[in-house]
Design an enzyme around this catalytic site. Structure first.
Site, PDB file in Angstrom:
ATOM      1  N   LYS A 166       0.835  -1.210   0.000  1.00  0.00           N
ATOM      2  CA  LYS A 166       0.000   0.000   0.000  1.00  0.00           C
ATOM      3  C   LYS A 166       0.870   1.260   0.000  1.00  0.00           C
ATOM      4  O   LYS A 166       0.564   2.249  -0.672  1.00  0.00           O
ATOM      5  CB  LYS A 166      -0.925  -0.026   1.228  1.00  0.00           C
ATOM      6  CG  LYS A 166      -1.807   1.206   1.400  1.00  0.00           C
ATOM      7  CD  LYS A 166      -2.890   1.307   0.328  1.00  0.00           C
ATOM      8  CE  LYS A 166      -3.576   2.652   0.326  1.00  0.00           C
ATOM      9  NZ  LYS A 166      -4.618   2.844   1.290  1.00  0.00           N
ATOM     10  N   LYS A 234       0.123  11.347   5.850  1.00  0.00           N
ATOM     11  CA  LYS A 234       0.535  10.243   6.729  1.00  0.00           C
ATOM     12  C   LYS A 234       1.195   9.121   5.923  1.00  0.00           C
ATOM     13  O   LYS A 234       2.248   8.603   6.295  1.00  0.00           O
ATOM     14  CB  LYS A 234      -0.697   9.697   7.466  1.00  0.00           C
ATOM     15  CG  LYS A 234      -0.510   8.342   8.110  1.00  0.00           C
ATOM     16  CD  LYS A 234      -1.836   7.682   8.443  1.00  0.00           C
ATOM     17  CE  LYS A 234      -2.702   7.426   7.267  1.00  0.00           C
ATOM     18  NZ  LYS A 234      -3.086   6.095   6.923  1.00  0.00           N
TER      19      LYS A 234
HETATM   20  P1  NA7 Z   1     -11.301   9.089   8.389  1.00  0.00           P
HETATM   21  O1  NA7 Z   1     -12.539   9.471   7.644  1.00  0.00           O
HETATM   22  O2  NA7 Z   1     -10.391  10.153   8.881  1.00  0.00           O
HETATM   23  O3  NA7 Z   1     -11.755   8.183   9.628  1.00  0.00           O
HETATM   24  C1  NA7 Z   1     -10.835   7.780  10.588  1.00  0.00           C
HETATM   25  C2  NA7 Z   1     -11.494   6.832  11.558  1.00  0.00           C
HETATM   26  O4  NA7 Z   1     -10.516   6.455  12.540  1.00  0.00           O
HETATM   27  C3  NA7 Z   1     -12.674   7.458  12.315  1.00  0.00           C
HETATM   28  O5  NA7 Z   1     -13.613   6.453  12.570  1.00  0.00           O
HETATM   29  C4  NA7 Z   1     -11.982   7.906  13.605  1.00  0.00           C
HETATM   30  O6  NA7 Z   1     -12.873   8.033  14.687  1.00  0.00           O
HETATM   31  C5  NA7 Z   1     -11.043   6.743  13.839  1.00  0.00           C
HETATM   32  N1  NA7 Z   1      -9.962   7.073  14.759  1.00  0.00           N
HETATM   33  C6  NA7 Z   1      -9.018   8.054  14.633  1.00  0.00           C
HETATM   34  N2  NA7 Z   1      -8.168   8.027  15.683  1.00  0.00           N
HETATM   35  C7  NA7 Z   1      -8.599   7.023  16.480  1.00  0.00           C
HETATM   36  C8  NA7 Z   1      -8.124   6.486  17.713  1.00  0.00           C
HETATM   37  N3  NA7 Z   1      -7.039   6.991  18.332  1.00  0.00           N
HETATM   38  N4  NA7 Z   1      -8.799   5.441  18.243  1.00  0.00           N
HETATM   39  C9  NA7 Z   1      -9.874   4.924  17.611  1.00  0.00           C
HETATM   40  N5  NA7 Z   1     -10.380   5.367  16.465  1.00  0.00           N
HETATM   41  C10 NA7 Z   1      -9.740   6.410  15.895  1.00  0.00           C
HETATM   42  O7  NA7 Z   1     -10.405   8.083   7.536  1.00  0.00           O
HETATM   43  P2  NA7 Z   1     -10.834   7.144   6.322  1.00  0.00           P
HETATM   44  O8  NA7 Z   1     -12.041   6.371   6.677  1.00  0.00           O
HETATM   45  O9  NA7 Z   1     -10.799   7.913   5.052  1.00  0.00           O
HETATM   46  O10 NA7 Z   1      -9.546   6.179   6.250  1.00  0.00           O
HETATM   47  C11 NA7 Z   1      -9.368   5.149   7.208  1.00  0.00           C
HETATM   48  C12 NA7 Z   1      -8.083   4.421   6.908  1.00  0.00           C
HETATM   49  O11 NA7 Z   1      -8.107   3.847   5.580  1.00  0.00           O
HETATM   50  C13 NA7 Z   1      -6.832   5.308   6.918  1.00  0.00           C
HETATM   51  O12 NA7 Z   1      -5.739   4.593   7.468  1.00  0.00           O
HETATM   52  C14 NA7 Z   1      -6.604   5.625   5.458  1.00  0.00           C
HETATM   53  O13 NA7 Z   1      -5.270   6.002   5.213  1.00  0.00           O
HETATM   54  C15 NA7 Z   1      -7.057   4.390   4.753  1.00  0.00           C
HETATM   55  P3  NA7 Z   1     -13.607   9.455  15.014  1.00  0.00           P
HETATM   56  O14 NA7 Z   1     -14.876   9.441  14.194  1.00  0.00           O
HETATM   57  O15 NA7 Z   1     -12.639  10.542  14.596  1.00  0.00           O
HETATM   58  O16 NA7 Z   1     -13.821   9.420  16.456  1.00  0.00           O
END
Ligand code: NA7
Length: 297
Positions: A166, A234
């Site tokens: 990836k 990132k």
């Molecule tokens: P998004 O739309 O930025 O969503 C990120 C998700 O990750 C969202 O559900 C966040 O929850 C969650 N999140 C972020 N930090 C945490 C921590 N510390 N603990 C638990 N959950 C967390 O990203 P995408 O859906 O576009 O992409 C997801 C992945 O796929 C990413 O790695 C991309 O590079 C590829 P929130 O709603 O903010 O509470």
């Protein structure tokens, strides 16, 4: 299958929704409460979601987030029984992936890294392409779930190889898009209509899937996030870190990282990564759209 789906962001939510639509028994959890998926139960913590699951599917933002849903307070580790499979579709460090997998293996839990390409539209349409690392039997077991969310699976090798692939894929997307953005900027500065340039690109060997996908958004100046700049930034940093660990140089990516850093500092983190173009426009004193306008030049 009984699936716990952790992370309902831009990608996770439509993926979980497609699993539920395909008839799987889905329980979802999201860090910020209030997000739901039609046909799925909502759990209060990762551990609650995973308690009776056969498969735990993760799609959160970064390495720390994956570590936290696996091993943090209320993480899934304490409730996983031998035979459960954890699949991670987040894009994270291959090295960390390896150590997460080893830690879970000690409990008889199988780990598959399954990042994907295709962004929001493919997640919604169930046409993602997965690049997967892990044991063949574990991947085979997940096939009905992959089929509900995507159109193709590529097995790249053992655990971690999905993530390594990836990074190699997103490195190319980031550089190809920057080439397109720089081409558009120079052409516009020299008085060429970018709307005339795009069909030429598409008719020539310069064409690419990245340009085909992004050009209509760029010409409409629609920089709303299909894939947020902060996440591509990132991935660029993860790829450079992996290159450093492998003791290789990726000079084009190093330059692209600087563009991302500046665009991010400029407040474009939540826009699409296509918005790196706006920085080039600022430097050039032009604005790219169907009928270009010189600003401040
Ligand atoms: P998004 O739309 O930025 O969503 C990120 C998700 O990750 C969202 O559900 C966040 O929850 C969650 N999140 C972020 N930090 C945490 C921590 N510390 N603990 C638990 N959950 C967390 O990203 P995408 O859906 O576009 O992409 C997801 C992945 O796929 C990413 O790695 C991309 O590079 C590829 P929130 O709603 O903010 O509470």
């Amino acid at each position: 299958m009984r699936v716990a789906f952790l992370g309902l962001g831009i990608m996770g939510r439509p993926m979980a929704s497609n699993l539920a639509k395909a008839g799987h028994q889905v329980t979802v959890w999201n860090r910020t409460p209030g997000k739901e998926v039609l046909g799925a139960q909502v759990a209060a913590s990762p551990a609650d979601a995973a308690r009776d699951a056969e498969v735990v599917w993760i799609c959160v933002s970064d390495t720390q987030a994956v570590e936290s849903v696996l091993f943090g307070p209320d993480g899934v580790e304490s409730v996983l029984n031998p035979g459960v499979t954890v699949a991670d579709s987040s894009t994270i460090s291959p090295v960390a992936t390896h150590s997460f997998a080893e830690r879970l293996k000690a409990k008889g839990v199988r780990y598959v890294d399954a990042p994907m390409t295709g962004s929001k539209i493919a997640a919604e349409g169930g046409t993602l392409i997965f690049m997967v690392g892990g044991e063949e039997a574990a991947i085979e077991h997940l096939k009905p779930l992959f089929a509900a969310m995507g159109k193709k699976i590529f097995r790249m090798g053992e655990t971690g190889k999905g993530q390594a692939t990836k990074l190699a894929m997103n490195l190319q997307i980031a550089i190809i898009y920057e080439a397109f953005a720089e081409g558009l900027t120079l052409a516009t500065k020299l008085g060429v209509d970018p709307a005339a340039l795009v069909p030429l690109i598409e008719a020539s060997m310069v064409r690419s899937g990245v340009v085909e996908y992004k050009a209509p958004f760029v010409l409409k100046r629609d920089f709303s996030a299909n894939f947020p700049l902060r996440l591509m930034y990132k991935d660029v940093r993860l790829a450079l870190q992996a290159a450093k660990e492998a003791r290789i140089k990726l000079p084009a990516l190093e330059t692209v990282e600087e563009v991302y850093e500046l665009a991010y500092e400029d407040g474009a983190g939540d826009l699409d990564y296509a918005a790196t173009l706006t920085l080039l426009e600022k430097w050039a004193g032009v604005e790219i759209k169907a009928a270009p306008v010189e600003v401040g030049a």
